[in-house]
Design an enzyme around this catalytic site. Sequence first.
Site, PDB file in Angstrom:
ATOM      1  N   CYS A   1     -15.192 -48.663  -1.725  1.00 47.33           N
ATOM      2  CA  CYS A   1     -16.055 -49.048  -0.870  1.00 47.33           C
ATOM      3  C   CYS A   1     -17.569 -48.884  -1.503  1.00 47.33           C
ATOM      4  CB  CYS A   1     -16.215 -48.261   0.270  1.00 47.33           C
ATOM      5  SG  CYS A   1     -17.085 -46.597   0.244  1.00 47.33           S
TER       6      CYS A   1
ATOM      7  N   CYS B   1     -15.691 -44.794  -5.007  1.00 46.00           N
ATOM      8  CA  CYS B   1     -14.484 -45.187  -4.167  1.00 46.00           C
ATOM      9  C   CYS B   1     -14.708 -47.005  -4.128  1.00 46.00           C
ATOM     10  CB  CYS B   1     -14.796 -44.910  -2.718  1.00 46.00           C
ATOM     11  SG  CYS B   1     -13.989 -45.202  -1.403  1.00 46.00           S
TER      12      CYS B   1
ATOM     13  N   THR C   1      -6.400 -11.768  -6.400  1.00 53.85           N
ATOM     14  CA  THR C   1      -7.912 -12.057  -5.664  1.00 53.85           C
ATOM     15  C   THR C   1      -8.670 -10.846  -5.557  1.00 53.85           C
ATOM     16  OG1 THR C   1      -9.067 -12.951  -3.796  1.00 53.85           O
ATOM     17  CG2 THR C   1      -7.239 -11.613  -3.056  1.00 53.85           C
ATOM     18  N   SER C   2      -9.993 -11.107  -6.089  1.00 52.68           N
ATOM     19  CA  SER C   2     -11.124 -10.042  -6.047  1.00 52.68           C
ATOM     20  C   SER C   2     -11.534  -9.847  -4.543  1.00 52.68           C
ATOM     21  CB  SER C   2     -12.308 -10.501  -6.773  1.00 52.68           C
ATOM     22  OG  SER C   2     -12.936 -11.349  -6.151  1.00 52.68           O
TER      23      SER C   2
ATOM     24  N   HIS D   1      -9.407 -23.619   0.214  1.00 54.10           N
ATOM     25  CA  HIS D   1     -10.539 -24.044  -0.349  1.00 54.10           C
ATOM     26  C   HIS D   1     -10.124 -25.406  -1.088  1.00 54.10           C
ATOM     27  CE1 HIS D   1     -12.160 -19.794  -1.301  1.00 54.10           C
ATOM     28  NE2 HIS D   1     -12.243 -20.113   0.023  1.00 54.10           N
TER      29      HIS D   1
ATOM     30  N   PRO E   1      -4.355  -6.212 -11.483  1.00 54.65           N
ATOM     31  CA  PRO E   1      -4.561  -5.315 -12.487  1.00 54.65           C
ATOM     32  C   PRO E   1      -5.727  -4.309 -12.072  1.00 54.65           C
ATOM     33  CG  PRO E   1      -4.370  -7.522 -13.227  1.00 54.65           C
ATOM     34  CD  PRO E   1      -4.462  -7.613 -11.797  1.00 54.65           C
TER      35      PRO E   1
ATOM     36  N   CYS F   1     -14.662 -39.737  -0.787  1.00 55.96           N
ATOM     37  CA  CYS F   1     -15.854 -40.702  -0.513  1.00 55.96           C
ATOM     38  C   CYS F   1     -16.780 -40.133   0.269  1.00 55.96           C
ATOM     39  CB  CYS F   1     -15.296 -41.855  -0.181  1.00 55.96           C
ATOM     40  SG  CYS F   1     -16.883 -43.142  -0.234  1.00 55.96           S
TER      41      CYS F   1
ATOM     42  N   GLN G   1      -6.560 -19.510  -1.981  1.00 55.02           N
ATOM     43  CA  GLN G   1      -7.695 -19.851  -2.255  1.00 55.02           C
ATOM     44  C   GLN G   1      -8.033 -20.858  -3.341  1.00 55.02           C
ATOM     45  OE1 GLN G   1     -10.414 -16.154  -1.765  1.00 55.02           O
ATOM     46  NE2 GLN G   1      -8.549 -15.393  -2.230  1.00 55.02           N
ATOM     47  N   ASN G   2      -6.676 -20.780  -3.854  1.00 53.90           N
ATOM     48  CA  ASN G   2      -6.502 -21.709  -5.169  1.00 53.90           C
ATOM     49  C   ASN G   2      -6.647 -23.169  -4.920  1.00 53.90           C
ATOM     50  OD1 ASN G   2      -6.668 -19.226  -6.143  1.00 53.90           O
ATOM     51  ND2 ASN G   2      -4.357 -19.389  -7.027  1.00 53.90           N
TER      52      ASN G   2
HETATM   53  P1  OAD Z   1     -11.638 -13.999  -8.800  1.00 53.84           P
HETATM   54  O1  OAD Z   1     -11.897 -14.650  -9.945  1.00 53.84           O
HETATM   55  O2  OAD Z   1     -12.612 -13.571  -7.887  1.00 53.84           O
HETATM   56  O3  OAD Z   1     -10.736 -12.620  -8.735  1.00 53.84           O
HETATM   57  C1  OAD Z   1      -9.430 -12.886  -9.385  1.00 53.84           C
HETATM   58  C2  OAD Z   1      -8.785 -11.396  -9.445  1.00 53.84           C
HETATM   59  O4  OAD Z   1      -7.456 -11.630  -9.886  1.00 53.84           O
HETATM   60  C3  OAD Z   1      -9.323 -10.390 -10.077  1.00 53.84           C
HETATM   61  O5  OAD Z   1      -9.271  -9.404  -8.893  1.00 53.84           O
HETATM   62  C4  OAD Z   1      -8.541  -9.794 -11.082  1.00 53.84           C
HETATM   63  O6  OAD Z   1      -8.553  -8.444 -11.439  1.00 53.84           O
HETATM   64  C5  OAD Z   1      -7.227 -10.537 -10.578  1.00 53.84           C
HETATM   65  N1  OAD Z   1      -6.313 -10.725 -11.846  1.00 53.84           N
HETATM   66  C6  OAD Z   1      -6.425 -11.181 -13.002  1.00 53.84           C
HETATM   67  N2  OAD Z   1      -5.260 -11.388 -13.614  1.00 53.84           N
HETATM   68  C7  OAD Z   1      -4.411 -11.246 -12.830  1.00 53.84           C
HETATM   69  C8  OAD Z   1      -2.931 -11.383 -12.687  1.00 53.84           C
HETATM   70  N3  OAD Z   1      -2.240 -11.958 -13.788  1.00 53.84           N
HETATM   71  N4  OAD Z   1      -2.068 -10.994 -11.744  1.00 53.84           N
HETATM   72  C9  OAD Z   1      -2.760 -10.696 -10.572  1.00 53.84           C
HETATM   73  N5  OAD Z   1      -4.067 -10.456 -10.460  1.00 53.84           N
HETATM   74  C10 OAD Z   1      -4.885 -10.713 -11.448  1.00 53.84           C
HETATM   75  O7  OAD Z   1     -10.888 -15.133  -7.862  1.00 53.84           O
HETATM   76  P2  OAD Z   1     -10.970 -15.286  -6.512  1.00 53.84           P
HETATM   77  O8  OAD Z   1     -10.527 -13.828  -5.669  1.00 53.84           O
HETATM   78  O9  OAD Z   1      -9.668 -16.309  -6.028  1.00 53.84           O
HETATM   79  O10 OAD Z   1     -13.972 -20.310  -4.415  1.00 53.84           O
HETATM   80  O11 OAD Z   1     -12.056 -15.907  -6.012  1.00 53.84           O
HETATM   81  C11 OAD Z   1     -12.181 -16.501  -4.539  1.00 53.84           C
HETATM   82  C12 OAD Z   1     -12.975 -17.855  -4.685  1.00 53.84           C
HETATM   83  O12 OAD Z   1     -14.318 -17.654  -5.299  1.00 53.84           O
HETATM   84  C13 OAD Z   1     -12.449 -18.820  -5.285  1.00 53.84           C
HETATM   85  O13 OAD Z   1     -11.433 -19.754  -4.646  1.00 53.84           O
HETATM   86  C14 OAD Z   1     -13.559 -19.702  -5.694  1.00 53.84           C
HETATM   87  C15 OAD Z   1     -14.426 -18.543  -6.249  1.00 53.84           C
HETATM   88  O14 OAD Z   1     -15.741 -19.060  -6.288  1.00 53.84           O
HETATM   89  C16 OAD Z   1     -14.871 -21.425  -4.561  1.00 53.84           C
HETATM   90  O15 OAD Z   1     -14.997 -22.162  -5.523  1.00 53.84           O
HETATM   91  C17 OAD Z   1     -15.321 -21.837  -3.099  1.00 53.84           C
END
Ligand code: OAD
Length: 232
Positions: free
Chosen positions: A146, A144, A184-185, A116, A206, A124, A98-99
Site C-alpha cells: 500500500c 508495504c 529472564t532478568s 513481546h 545462572p 504496516c 518475552q522472546n
Molecule cells: P535479559 O537480558 O534482561 O535477561 C536474561 C537473563 O538470562 C539474565 O538474568 C541472565 O542471567 C540469564 N541467562 C543467561 N544465560 C542463560 C542460560 N544459558 N540459561 C538461563 N538463563 C540465562 O532478558 P529478558 O529478561 O528476556 O524487551 O529481557 C526482557 C525484555 O527486555 C526483552 O523481551 C526485551 C528486553 O529489552 C523488549 O525489547 C521490549
Amino acid sequence: MPLLPTGLLKPSSKVAVLTGAGVSAESGIPTFRSNGGFWHQHRFEDLATPQGFARDPKFVWTWYEERRRAIAIARPNAGHYALAEMEKRVASFTLITQNVDGLHDLAGSRNVIKLHGDIWNVRCLKCGQEKVDRSELADLPPHCACGGMLRPGVVWFGEQLPPGSIERAEAAVRAADLLIVAGTSAQVYPAAGVIPMARAAVEINPEETEFSTEVAYSLRGTSAEILPQLLP
Ligand code: OAD
C-alpha cells in the site's frame, strides 16, 4: 550443578512457564542485560522505542535485520526442546515468553503466549496489516504494497502488549500449580509481574535476580542444563 528438587513435576501437574532471552543464549543469541548483552552496546531508547523508530527507521531496521539473520541460522537448544516435551507430559501447560525469536515454535511448543511479539512479523504503519515475512529485507526500511512503511512486529518500550496476552498469561499462572521462570532478568513489566501471582515458582538462571529469594526454588544453572532434568 545445583541440587534439583525431585518430583517437582508430575503427569498431573498444571504448569506455566515464563521465559526470557537467557533460554536462547545457548542457541547463540545474545541476551539484553547479561555480559555482552545488547543493552550494554546500544541504548534501548534508540532501538526499542516508537520514538527511536520515528527518529531513524533505517537505523532501527538495520539492527532488526541483523538480528533476524542471526536468528534465522540459530537452532533451538535442549532447554527449548525440554519445554516442548514437558507440554506433552503434563496435564496443562502454558508457555509465556518475552522472546521474539520463534525458537519455542521451532522446538515444537504449541501453547505459546508471545508477550513481546515476533521478530518475523512486520506491520504496516499505514494500513495496519501484519504478516509474517522471513525474507531478507534488502531495502531498509521496507514498505508495504500500500506504500506505507513497515515496522517490526515486536513490542517496544512504552507500547501496549498484544491484546489479551497479559490477561491470558496471568490466568495461566494463577491456574498453575507451578510457574517455571527461566532465562529472564525479570526486570521488564508487565511480564515480570506474573511471578508474584504464582502459587509456587522455580527459577532457572545462572545469576541471581530480584525474585531469587521470593521463589520456592532458585536453581543456579543454564536452561539447557536444568530444564531437561525437570521432565516428569
Ligand atoms: P535479559 O537480558 O534482561 O535477561 C536474561 C537473563 O538470562 C539474565 O538474568 C541472565 O542471567 C540469564 N541467562 C543467561 N544465560 C542463560 C542460560 N544459558 N540459561 C538461563 N538463563 C540465562 O532478558 P529478558 O529478561 O528476556 O524487551 O529481557 C526482557 C525484555 O527486555 C526483552 O523481551 C526485551 C528486553 O529489552 C523488549 O525489547 C521490549
